[in-house]
Scaffold this motif. Structure first.
Motif, PDB file in Angstrom:
ATOM      1  N   GLU A 230      -5.037  61.740 -81.927  1.00  0.00           N
ATOM      2  CA  GLU A 230      -4.116  61.803 -83.071  1.00  0.00           C
ATOM      3  C   GLU A 230      -3.005  62.829 -82.889  1.00  0.00           C
ATOM      4  OE1 GLU A 230      -4.403  62.179 -87.967  1.00  0.00           O
ATOM      5  OE2 GLU A 230      -6.210  62.185 -86.726  1.00  0.00           O
ATOM      6  N   LYS A 231      -3.348  63.981 -82.349  1.00  0.00           N
ATOM      7  CA  LYS A 231      -2.368  65.047 -82.150  1.00  0.00           C
ATOM      8  C   LYS A 231      -1.233  64.612 -81.237  1.00  0.00           C
ATOM      9  CE  LYS A 231      -2.038  69.799 -80.390  1.00  0.00           C
ATOM     10  NZ  LYS A 231      -2.797  70.932 -79.769  1.00  0.00           N
ATOM     11  N   HIS A 232      -1.533  63.693 -80.328  1.00  0.00           N
ATOM     12  CA  HIS A 232      -0.544  63.247 -79.343  1.00  0.00           C
ATOM     13  C   HIS A 232      -0.028  61.831 -79.636  1.00  0.00           C
ATOM     14  CE1 HIS A 232      -1.585  66.784 -77.006  1.00  0.00           C
ATOM     15  NE2 HIS A 232      -2.863  66.472 -77.166  1.00  0.00           N
ATOM     16  N   LYS A 233      -0.345  61.321 -80.826  1.00  0.00           N
ATOM     17  CA  LYS A 233       0.136  60.005 -81.271  1.00  0.00           C
ATOM     18  C   LYS A 233      -0.201  58.895 -80.268  1.00  0.00           C
ATOM     19  CE  LYS A 233       4.036  62.213 -83.653  1.00  0.00           C
ATOM     20  NZ  LYS A 233       5.513  62.289 -83.774  1.00  0.00           N
ATOM     21  N   THR A 234      -1.397  59.008 -79.703  1.00  0.00           N
ATOM     22  CA  THR A 234      -1.807  58.113 -78.622  1.00  0.00           C
ATOM     23  C   THR A 234      -3.186  57.530 -78.901  1.00  0.00           C
ATOM     24  OG1 THR A 234      -0.518  59.331 -76.968  1.00  0.00           O
ATOM     25  CG2 THR A 234      -2.338  57.998 -76.148  1.00  0.00           C
ATOM     26  N   SER A 235      -3.372  56.293 -78.500  1.00  0.00           N
ATOM     27  CA  SER A 235      -4.687  55.667 -78.532  1.00  0.00           C
ATOM     28  C   SER A 235      -4.908  54.950 -77.205  1.00  0.00           C
ATOM     29  CB  SER A 235      -4.793  54.665 -79.688  1.00  0.00           C
ATOM     30  OG  SER A 235      -3.918  53.566 -79.470  1.00  0.00           O
ATOM     31  N   VAL A 268       2.082  55.995 -81.436  1.00  0.00           N
ATOM     32  CA  VAL A 268       3.328  55.621 -80.772  1.00  0.00           C
ATOM     33  C   VAL A 268       3.071  55.085 -79.365  1.00  0.00           C
ATOM     34  CG1 VAL A 268       5.504  56.557 -79.846  1.00  0.00           C
ATOM     35  CG2 VAL A 268       4.692  57.280 -82.089  1.00  0.00           C
ATOM     36  N   PHE A 269       1.971  55.508 -78.747  1.00  0.00           N
ATOM     37  CA  PHE A 269       1.671  55.179 -77.354  1.00  0.00           C
ATOM     38  C   PHE A 269       0.235  54.709 -77.257  1.00  0.00           C
ATOM     39  CE2 PHE A 269       0.905  57.311 -72.935  1.00  0.00           C
ATOM     40  CZ  PHE A 269       1.070  56.084 -72.294  1.00  0.00           C
TER      41      PHE A 269
END
Length: 335
Positions: A230-235, A268-269
């Motif tokens: 979540e902190k890095h807007k990534t899954s 986002v990513f």
């Protein structure tokens, strides 16, 4: 496309020719739609075209008109090589580097002397084509094939069959018209295709509502495996070979799963990592929204590439090592 290239191709096509048409390895809807659209167009103009795919295409594309005529290079290498060597003109569609066809086919293509015509929308094309129609602003190669036929002053040749192939590629590569490459021109072309008789309500059913029960179970496992940074807007998610085997995986079953990672609010990513023990690689698909460039990320770290918001890559490391590498890279990104 350069006027002189168009004129040269018109001259090449002014008399019947033996023509080979090639999509990339692991062909998707845009690759098969564009090659088959061009196949039907050339057939209509008295040429002898042959579509040669590096390997099998997914079953959910087998309804495309002309798909039964497609030759599979890895299944019939000797005959396909003979066809390629006898071709007077070779079209490569939806890829721009020979390595996208696989190692053996790449070596075969590199030895051919016939002129190549490239029609493609990916970044950084290799310099192998005599005639090149390369433009990253397009959302699909199928839209470019529509334009290519128009450039040749043959737009009137686009019938329902050709239109169906073009529509399929535009629909799939645009994410059902959601991706940034979708323009007003894209929709105007789609309207023309529908007017030609394309069954625009049936094609999405054939493409997206035709899953096996096993495929849905595999999707469920992929969603269970999903991890959110979540902190890095990534899954990201992953599927091992054992997981694929346990759900009776067939080619095409993982198509589109990567997109679920972007449906999470704030992400986002995203990426999906799929193990292939036969090829001894981890196959990777990347997707993004907005300005984060997954093409550059794939090129820099995973021997891949593609588009700004959709790219692929591979890893020769184990699944665990690959995922650790990915997480480490993400923590250093500004997204």
């Amino acid at each position: 496309m350069k006027i002189q290239d168009i004129q040269a191709i018109q001259l090449w096509l002014s008399a019947p020719k033996k023509i080979a048409i090639i999509p990339h390895r692991g062909p998707d809807g845009d690759a098969m739609g564009s090659t088959l659209a061009l196949y039907h167009f050339l057939l209509k103009n008295n040429h002898q075209p042959t579509v040669i795919a590096p390997n099998d295409f997914p079953d959910f594309l087998a309804w495309l008109p002309g798909s039964e005529t497609v030759k599979i290079f890895e299944k019939d290498t000797e005959n396909c090589t003979k066809i390629l060597e006898e071709a007077e003109l070779i079209f490569t569609l939806d890829f721009n580097a020979f390595h996208r066809t696989g190692e053996i086919m790449e070596q075969t293509l590199a030895k051919l002397t016939a002129p190549f015509v490239m029609i493609d929308h990916h970044q950084k094309p290799d310099d192998y084509a005599t005639y090149m129609y390369s433009d990253t602003s397009f959302g699909s190669t199928c839209e470019m094939v529509y334009n290519f036929i128009s450039f040749l002053n043959k737009k009137g040749d686009i019938d329902k069959t050709i239109a169906t192939c073009i529509y399929t590629g535009i629909l799939t590569d645009s994410g059902s018209f959601r991706f940034p490459g979708t323009t007003g021109d894209t929709h105007r072309i789609i309207a023309e295709l529908i007017d030609l008789g394309v069954e625009n309500t049936q094609i999405p059913v054939l493409l997206f509502d035709n899953s096996s029960y096993s495929r849905l179970q595999l999707l469920g496992r992929a969603l269970q495996n999903m991890k959110v940074l979540e902190k890095h807007k990534t899954s990201y998610t992953s599927l091992t070979q054992d997981e694929l085997d346990s759900f009776d995986y067939v080619k095409g079953d993982t198509e589109g799963i990567v997109n679920y990672g972007l449906s999470i609010k704030g992400i986002v990513f995203t990426a999906i990592f799929i193990e292939n023990k036969e090829e001894k690689i981890i196959k990777i698909s990347f997707r993004s929204q907005g300005g984060f460039d997954v093409n550059q990320f794939a090129r820099d770290h995973f021997n891949g590439g593609g588009h700004s918001n959709a790219a692929g890559g591979k890893s020769l490391l184990s699944m665990e090592e690959t995922l650790n590498k990915f997480e480490d890279l993400v923590t250093k990104l500004t997204i």
